[in-house]
Write a protein that holds these residues in place. Structure first.
Motif, PDB file in Angstrom:
ATOM      1  N   TYR A 181      14.992  12.624  30.486  1.00  0.00           N
ATOM      2  CA  TYR A 181      13.671  12.041  30.235  1.00  0.00           C
ATOM      3  C   TYR A 181      13.105  11.508  31.554  1.00  0.00           C
ATOM      4  O   TYR A 181      13.803  10.830  32.316  1.00  0.00           O
ATOM      5  CB  TYR A 181      13.773  10.910  29.212  1.00  0.00           C
ATOM      6  CG  TYR A 181      14.208  11.386  27.846  1.00  0.00           C
ATOM      7  CD1 TYR A 181      13.269  11.706  26.866  1.00  0.00           C
ATOM      8  CD2 TYR A 181      15.566  11.532  27.537  1.00  0.00           C
ATOM      9  CE1 TYR A 181      13.658  12.156  25.613  1.00  0.00           C
ATOM     10  CE2 TYR A 181      15.967  11.982  26.289  1.00  0.00           C
ATOM     11  CZ  TYR A 181      15.013  12.291  25.331  1.00  0.00           C
ATOM     12  OH  TYR A 181      15.413  12.741  24.099  1.00  0.00           O
ATOM     13  N   TYR A 461       6.913  11.585  18.105  1.00  0.00           N
ATOM     14  CA  TYR A 461       6.217  12.732  18.684  1.00  0.00           C
ATOM     15  C   TYR A 461       6.982  13.265  19.888  1.00  0.00           C
ATOM     16  O   TYR A 461       7.020  14.484  20.118  1.00  0.00           O
ATOM     17  CB  TYR A 461       4.800  12.334  19.088  1.00  0.00           C
ATOM     18  CG  TYR A 461       3.894  13.515  19.321  1.00  0.00           C
ATOM     19  CD1 TYR A 461       3.386  14.238  18.248  1.00  0.00           C
ATOM     20  CD2 TYR A 461       3.548  13.910  20.601  1.00  0.00           C
ATOM     21  CE1 TYR A 461       2.550  15.337  18.445  1.00  0.00           C
ATOM     22  CE2 TYR A 461       2.715  14.997  20.821  1.00  0.00           C
ATOM     23  CZ  TYR A 461       2.223  15.709  19.741  1.00  0.00           C
ATOM     24  OH  TYR A 461       1.411  16.803  19.947  1.00  0.00           O
ATOM     25  N   LEU A 462       7.615  12.373  20.670  1.00  0.00           N
ATOM     26  CA  LEU A 462       8.403  12.813  21.824  1.00  0.00           C
ATOM     27  C   LEU A 462       9.720  13.458  21.387  1.00  0.00           C
ATOM     28  O   LEU A 462      10.319  14.208  22.150  1.00  0.00           O
ATOM     29  CB  LEU A 462       8.676  11.630  22.762  1.00  0.00           C
ATOM     30  CG  LEU A 462       9.335  11.953  24.109  1.00  0.00           C
ATOM     31  CD1 LEU A 462       8.557  13.002  24.884  1.00  0.00           C
ATOM     32  CD2 LEU A 462       9.520  10.697  24.947  1.00  0.00           C
ATOM     33  N   GLY A 468       8.568  18.130  22.541  1.00  0.00           N
ATOM     34  CA  GLY A 468       9.589  17.106  22.369  1.00  0.00           C
ATOM     35  C   GLY A 468      11.001  17.618  22.575  1.00  0.00           C
ATOM     36  O   GLY A 468      11.231  18.797  22.881  1.00  0.00           O
TER      37      GLY A 468
END
Length: 550
Positions: A181, A461-462, A468
């Motif tokens: 991330y 949503y991620l 995602g």
């Protein structure tokens, strides 16, 4: 096992606990009689009571007036299946595993609880837990039995000892992947490329560490338990995978035998890279004394913009990403970058690292099986009834991000899923007709709420959206960009006796290397010592098992 042997085992386990704080089983339970036929078998309306132990999870938020001991979920289990749940003790998630060790050592078990594979073996040998073979056969529903056979029964076999089912796997999808991330708003701000290689990651890390927005910044988030796959936003397991190194796995050596990944040359390369990052100030110098949440405060405070972790990590990142209803941090999710031209392989296991066990003295072991059955029914209901919604959302039956499902004391996950193939497409097209599971419907609903303006659900949503974490999974599956642990049997004798000690020694040496307290060549000494301290014998036992399971 005669009484003298039992007492010897007790003394050995107590001594081991005192020396290593590993919490080995201390006392030997007396041989109870086989459980009598319960009243619940005679009268389906009779309520049976079962006790368990509970980690207080930071992601669970109670409705007003509710607690771990009294809540709508426990009430619903009692109403639906006649099982009353009581908590023997409750402790913070960070202390839960240690508390379980002490509970085993004091032979003060609840009716059922989760344990790791080594503890399952110890409890079996100490005759402290119940053989579930007949109870499972009698009380498990056809749906439950089918559920546990989706992998061909491998996870269930891992809980078998001499043909007896001594635990129920806390099942999950073996394809439990890790991702990278990155603060994409910082990438744009600094005109940096997306991370496709380890070289890209190092350049990004150096650039991020030079930010001075809120004081000293760092490149990569790391905490004091970085090799645990469940650590969260501060793990290093995926970083190791980028160097083709793997944490405590049994992998093939190219000659048909298995070797332990912790002592392979690739691990030394990964540690050398981490040491270099530490020397450059790209890693928080206090990481070794910070737990995941403490280290994550640097992320929330805009001081770190690179983290490795599982698909659920956005649920932790949201604490810093959304403030006062506004999204103030932009994050992107990427596959694990590789150090060379060969793709990085995500290390995966069997999908069953823990097991539910039932204490030998439990009066109503069928209560545990009924809880298991009910969880599988509710968790897999595509169109849940109003009552079933209580298990997921609480008494108001509305999704509000409270994670009420964490209250269920027995939770098992599907061994397979197609979330990556379904959810990103469904959300992009706003097409719920292609959804196939209850989990997909719940996630789709959250993503739609986010798109409609509910920023508190940014995290979903991620995870599930078009770009995602789940969207990365299909390629990993199709191209088999993963490496599975080749050993999935019960812990070998030496493994049960020495593995925790070897891990502790490993972490001690690895931390010193990372923190530049010793030369990276100390790894070679560790590898030699690992072999002498039981590693060679453990490797021999693992290969004897492998010869019969290839």
């Amino acid at each position: 096992m005669n009484r003298k042997a039992k007492m010897l085992l007790v003394l050995t386990l107590v001594f081991s606990l005192a020396l290593t704080a590993c919490g080995k089983a201390e006392e030997k339970a007396e041989q109870p009689q086989k459980p009598e036929t319960s009243a619940a078998q005679e009268d389906p309306n009779t309520v049976v009571e079962v006790s368990t132990v509970v980690p207080s999870d930071q992601y669970l938020k109670f409705d007003e007036g509710e607690t771990y001991d009294k809540n709508a979920v426990y009430d619903q289990y009692e109403k639906d299946i006649g099982v009353k749940i009581t908590n023997k003790w409750i402790t913070d998630t960070s202390q839960f595993k240690e508390k379980v060790k002490m509970t085993i050592a004091s032979n003060d078990l609840p009716d059922f609880m989760p344990v790791n594979a080594t503890q399952l073996k110890e409890l079996t040998e100490a005759d402290m837990i119940m053989d579930l073979t007949d109870i499972y056969e009698q009380y498990a529903t056809d749906q439950t039995k089918e559920f546990f056979q989706k992998d061909g029964g491998m996870q269930m076999k891992s809980a078998m000892f001499d043909g007896k089912l001594m635990g129920i796997p806390r099942s999950s999808n073996p394809l439990y992947l890790q991702f990278l991330y990155v603060r994409t708003d910082w990438l744009k701000e600094m005109n940096l490329p997306e991370p496709k290689t380890m070289d890209d990651l190092m350049k990004i890390s150096e650039a991020f560490s030079k930010r001075t927005e809120n004081g000293k910044s760092y490149g990569l988030a790391v905490s004091k338990d970085p090799f645990n796959v469940d650590t969260g936003v501060t793990g290093l397991r995926a970083f190791l995978n980028g160097y083709h190194a793997y944490e405590n796995m049994w992998i093939e050596d190219g000659n048909g035998n298995l070797v332990n990944s912790d002592i392979q040359p690739e691990m030394k390369n990964a540690l050398a890279a981490l040491q270099d990052m530490f020397k450059k100030g790209l890693i928080d110098p206090e990481f070794a004394v910070k737990d995941a949440e403490k280290e994550a405060e640097l992320i929330y405070n805009n001081q770190i913009g690179l983290v490795y972790g599982a698909s659920w990590v956005p649920a932790q990142l949201v604490k810093g990403a959304v403030k006062d209803g506004k999204v103030v941090q932009e994050w992107g999710v990427y596959p694990i970058p590789s150090v060379d031209g060969n793709p990085a392989l995500n290390q995966i296991g069997l999908g069953a690292d823990e097991y539910y066990v039932v204490a030998k003295q439990a009066k109503h072991p069928e209560g545990f099986i009924k809880l298991l059955n009910q969880w599988i029914v509710v968790d897999n209901a595509l169109d849940p009834t109003e009552d079933q919604k209580i298990y997921m959302y609480g008494k108001d039956r509305k999704e509000k991000g409270n994670n009420y499902w964490l209250l269920s004391p027995v939770r098992v996950g599907n061994q397979t899923d197609n979330n990556g193939a379904i959810l990103p497409k469904a959300i992009a097209d706003k097409d719920e007709s292609i959804l196939e599971t209850a989990d997909q419907r719940t996630r789709y609903g959250r993503a739609m709420q986010y798109l409609d303006g509910d920023t508190s659900l940014w995290w979903e949503y991620l995870i599930s959206g078009p770009n995602g974490a789940f969207s990365i999974v299909p390629k990993v599956q199709e191209e088999k960009l993963y490496l599975q642990n080749k050993f999935y049997g019960a812990p070998t004798p030496t493994m049960a006796d020495r593995e925790e000690i070897l891990k502790k020694k490993r972490d001690e040496v690895f931390f010193k290397i990372i923190m530049n307290q010793v030369s990276v060549d100390e790894f070679d000494k560790f590898a030699a010592e690992w072999k002498k301290l039981g590693g060679d014998e453990m490797t021999k036992e693992v290969n004897e098992w492998y010869a019969d399971h290839k």
